[in-house]
Design an enzyme around this catalytic site. Structure first.
Site, mmCIF file in Angstrom:
data_model
loop_
_atom_site.group_PDB
_atom_site.id
_atom_site.type_symbol
_atom_site.label_atom_id
_atom_site.label_comp_id
_atom_site.label_asym_id
_atom_site.label_seq_id
_atom_site.Cartn_x
_atom_site.Cartn_y
_atom_site.Cartn_z
ATOM 1 N N HIS A 263 56.669 -40.550 9.438
ATOM 2 C CA HIS A 263 56.233 -39.505 10.446
ATOM 3 C C HIS A 263 54.809 -39.470 10.470
ATOM 4 O O HIS A 263 54.177 -38.308 11.179
ATOM 5 C CB HIS A 263 56.790 -38.028 9.326
ATOM 6 C CG HIS A 263 55.850 -38.384 8.061
ATOM 7 N ND1 HIS A 263 56.180 -39.247 7.154
ATOM 8 C CD2 HIS A 263 54.731 -37.840 7.465
ATOM 9 C CE1 HIS A 263 55.404 -39.321 5.984
ATOM 10 N NE2 HIS A 263 54.697 -38.372 6.193
ATOM 11 N N ASP A 264 54.133 -40.344 10.270
ATOM 12 C CA ASP A 264 52.660 -40.611 10.666
ATOM 13 C C ASP A 264 52.247 -41.483 11.911
ATOM 14 O O ASP A 264 51.048 -41.844 12.154
ATOM 15 C CB ASP A 264 51.605 -41.013 9.535
ATOM 16 C CG ASP A 264 51.818 -40.135 8.383
ATOM 17 O OD1 ASP A 264 52.033 -38.670 8.348
ATOM 18 O OD2 ASP A 264 51.783 -40.607 6.830
ATOM 19 N N ASP B 250 53.995 -40.383 -2.322
ATOM 20 C CA ASP B 250 52.813 -40.312 -1.638
ATOM 21 C C ASP B 250 51.448 -40.862 -1.925
ATOM 22 O O ASP B 250 51.226 -40.496 -3.199
ATOM 23 C CB ASP B 250 52.922 -38.828 -1.332
ATOM 24 C CG ASP B 250 52.166 -38.440 -0.247
ATOM 25 O OD1 ASP B 250 52.189 -39.023 1.061
ATOM 26 O OD2 ASP B 250 51.010 -37.820 -0.432
ATOM 27 N N GLU C 228 53.677 -45.471 -1.349
ATOM 28 C CA GLU C 228 52.996 -45.699 0.073
ATOM 29 C C GLU C 228 51.517 -46.335 -0.109
ATOM 30 O O GLU C 228 50.776 -45.489 -1.039
ATOM 31 C CB GLU C 228 52.842 -44.131 0.629
ATOM 32 C CG GLU C 228 52.168 -44.525 2.221
ATOM 33 C CD GLU C 228 51.249 -43.156 2.336
ATOM 34 O OE1 GLU C 228 51.255 -42.998 3.882
ATOM 35 O OE2 GLU C 228 51.054 -42.327 1.560
ATOM 36 N N ASP D 162 60.117 -37.397 -1.691
ATOM 37 C CA ASP D 162 58.804 -37.414 -1.765
ATOM 38 C C ASP D 162 58.067 -37.046 -3.054
ATOM 39 O O ASP D 162 57.983 -35.707 -3.074
ATOM 40 C CB ASP D 162 58.144 -36.754 -0.111
ATOM 41 C CG ASP D 162 57.084 -37.829 0.377
ATOM 42 O OD1 ASP D 162 56.389 -38.360 -0.321
ATOM 43 O OD2 ASP D 162 57.468 -38.028 1.798
#
Ligand code: NOJ
Length: 561
Positions: A330-331, A200, A255, A98
């Protein structure tokens, strides 16, 4: 036709804090990932995206980076990472990291310098502005994690921008020194041997002029247009591409949340964009009411919309680019709790996997998805760790509109802590995640839902995932399922049917999103059934009767058509 290794990969996302505790201190770590590489290999995974494990005060579990060049002690050491990388290479598994470009931690040395004085050499690494008069921030822009997008800093009587938490000051990408510093970070990890990055919050690197958002009289307005997908982002990414992504031939997936329309997605990631290889968009995460805070009682999936969204992206990218395929990260809430059916968790879970992972694109399974993990049964605010969930709890308390129980219920449906509970490896204490009490939640349903149970039962969700990935890798069908065309077949709303086709085969991927039996008329003599989440298929005179959430994949050799 463009062909790349990453188009043929099967990806898996690891949130290291809750994946596996390799040294039994209660905290997931790099050693834990190292130990589970054979597990991932057996599932069919050959590409791992690991969420941040850099030095950090962990305000946002590592997305608040204090040192881009080293590993947080809770995750291990740089040597652990090298060991992990070597073992992964041995097993034919590539690793991407990331890359957090938008912000640092407020404990990063750059920010600690920056806040000292207005003439500090690092001042311009961040975005500083004077407040409006009367102690008001420079604009009324809101942050993603609640409250203002600005935080006041007494030392210099100015505000810094932070579109996430107060402890995550935004970098000033207009500053070439920032651009060059982040290029160096990327080079460092690529030199160590990683194969690329998930980038990210990449859409947010540029900001609109500092003018209040509408309605101007509202003190805080979360208007993402002020800091999403603005033209300068593309200038920064083109530079990164030329200086680092291209020379290293790195895989890059940005993202791009919120307003990722097709045109902007092309700009980021069309084959000729000169920026990124793919973008994660979130359109398909918003096809039920899971994020509609006032309307969470009865979750209802809008299948029609879900199909439209998938189809829109598949069609738009059929020639011009490539897509990652993921249900969650993960969100997001756990898949079975989000789009699955609690009465048919196994059937619906298998169907959802078939529906997505046989599309054109690169699958990215989120840890625990392959065993059917569900949302966590939160009891009190003490059970939450995620900064945005905790901020939201206090914001809702202040609003005074809901009772404590109602607030907890709302958070429990969509909190980012749901996908962050410990991976359930077996039915021993702490779900086999650690030998000591974990720092993350352990869902009590680990007794039934765990890796061990899945592996012991050939009919499990895990084997279904493995089967799909075997199909994508099978020399006979790889060309079909990786590079073949995609075409949606018009059907009633509860069915999602698409065709994958190449010069040799035509496959029908037929998925029912219904609790009832549904019929589908199909006039073909198929050669074989490649996948079925039930024992049988009921066919009578061209009419297939699908059981609740049944999904089948039928293939025809084209010479027979
Ligand atoms: C997106 C990440 O997925 C999320 O977990 C994080 O909180 C924000 N970016 C800020 O880094």
């Amino acid at each position: 036709m463009i062909k790349k290794w990453w188009m043929e990969s099967v990806g898996y996302q690891i949130y290291p804090k809750s994946f596996y505790d390799g040294n039994n201190d209660g905290h997931g770590d790099l050693l834990g990932i190292y130990k589970k590489l054979p597990y991932l290999k057996s599932l069919g995974v050959d590409l791992i995206w690991i969420c941040p494990f850099y030095v950090s005060p962990m305000d946002d579990n590592g997305y608040d980076v204090a040192d881009f060049y080293d590993v947080a002690p809770s995750f291990g050491t740089l040597d652990d990472f090298k060991k992990l990388l070597n073992k992964a290479k041995e097993l034919g598994i590539r690793i991407i990291l990331d890359l957090v470009l938008n912000h640092t931690s407020d404990e990063h040395p750059w920010f600690m310098e920056s806040r000292k004085s207005k003439d500090n050499p690092y001042r311009d690494y961040y975005i500083w502005q004077k407040g409006k008069s009367k102690g008001l921030p420079p604009t009324n822009w809101g942050s993603f994690f609640g409250g203002s997008a600005w935080a006041y800093d007494e030392a210099t009587d100015e505000y810094y921008m932070k579109i996430f938490s107060n402890k995550m000051p935004d970098l000033n990408w207009k500053n070439e020194k920032v651009q060059d510093a982040m290029i160096d970070v990327a080079k460092y990890w690529l030199d160590l041997g990683v194969d690329g990055f998930r980038i990210d919050a990449v859409a947010h690197l540029a900001r609109a002029p500092f003018v209040d958002a509408e309605p101007k009289d509202k003190p805080v307005v979360l208007d993402w247009h002020k800091f999403s997908n603005l033209p300068d982002v593309h200038i920064y990414l083109k530079k990164m591409y030329q200086k680092v992504f291209k020379p290293y031939d790195a895989l890059t997936i940005g993202e791009v949340g919120g307003e990722a329309n097709i045109e902007s997605a092309y700009q980021y990631s069309a084959f000729d964009s000169g920026e990124l290889n793919m973008v994660f968009n979130f359109d398909h995460n918003w096809c039920n009411n899971v994020f509609d805070i006032d309307n969470l009682e009865n979750l209802k999936t809008d299948v029609k919309r879900l199909k439209e969204v998938f189809n829109k992206w598949q069609v738009a990218f059929k020639q011009r680019g490539w897509l990652p395929l993921n249900w969650l990260n993960h969100d997001q809430p756990r898949l079975i709790s989000h789009y699955g059916d609690q009465m048919y968790p196994l059937e619906s879970g298998k169907m959802l996997a078939t529906a997505l992972y046989l599309m054109r694109g690169t699958p990215f399974v989120y840890q625990g998805e392959e065993i059917g993990m569900t949302n966590y049964p939160f009891q009190s605010i003490e059970d939450f760790n995620d900064v945005s969930s905790i901020n939201r709890y206090y914001d809702l308390k202040r609003e005074n509109k809901y009772t404590e129980a109602e607030i907890l219920f709302k958070l429990s449906i969509n909190s980012r802590d749901n996908p962050r509970s410990a991976i359930q490896w077996d039915d021993t204490k702490y779900a086999g995640f650690s030998k000591v009490k974990p720092v993350v939640n352990v869902n009590p349903n680990y007794i039934e839902i765990n890796v061990k149970n899945n592996l012991e039962n050939k009919g499990s969700l895990w084997y279904h995932y493995q089967h799909i990935f075997k199909l994508r890798k099978d020399p006979k069908y790889k060309e079909l399922f990786v590079y073949g065309t995609y075409e949606q077949v018009p059907t009633s709303d509860e069915l999602y049917v698409y065709i994958r086709e190449n010069s040799a085969y035509k496959a029908y991927v037929i998925n029912s999103f219904s609790r009832e039996n549904v019929t589908y008329k199909l006039k073909i003599n198929f050669d074989s059934v490649l996948l079925n989440n039930y024992e049988n298929i009921l066919i009578n005179d061209d009419i297939i009767t699908l059981s609740p959430y049944q999904s089948v994949v039928l293939v025809v050799k084209k010479e027979q058509l």
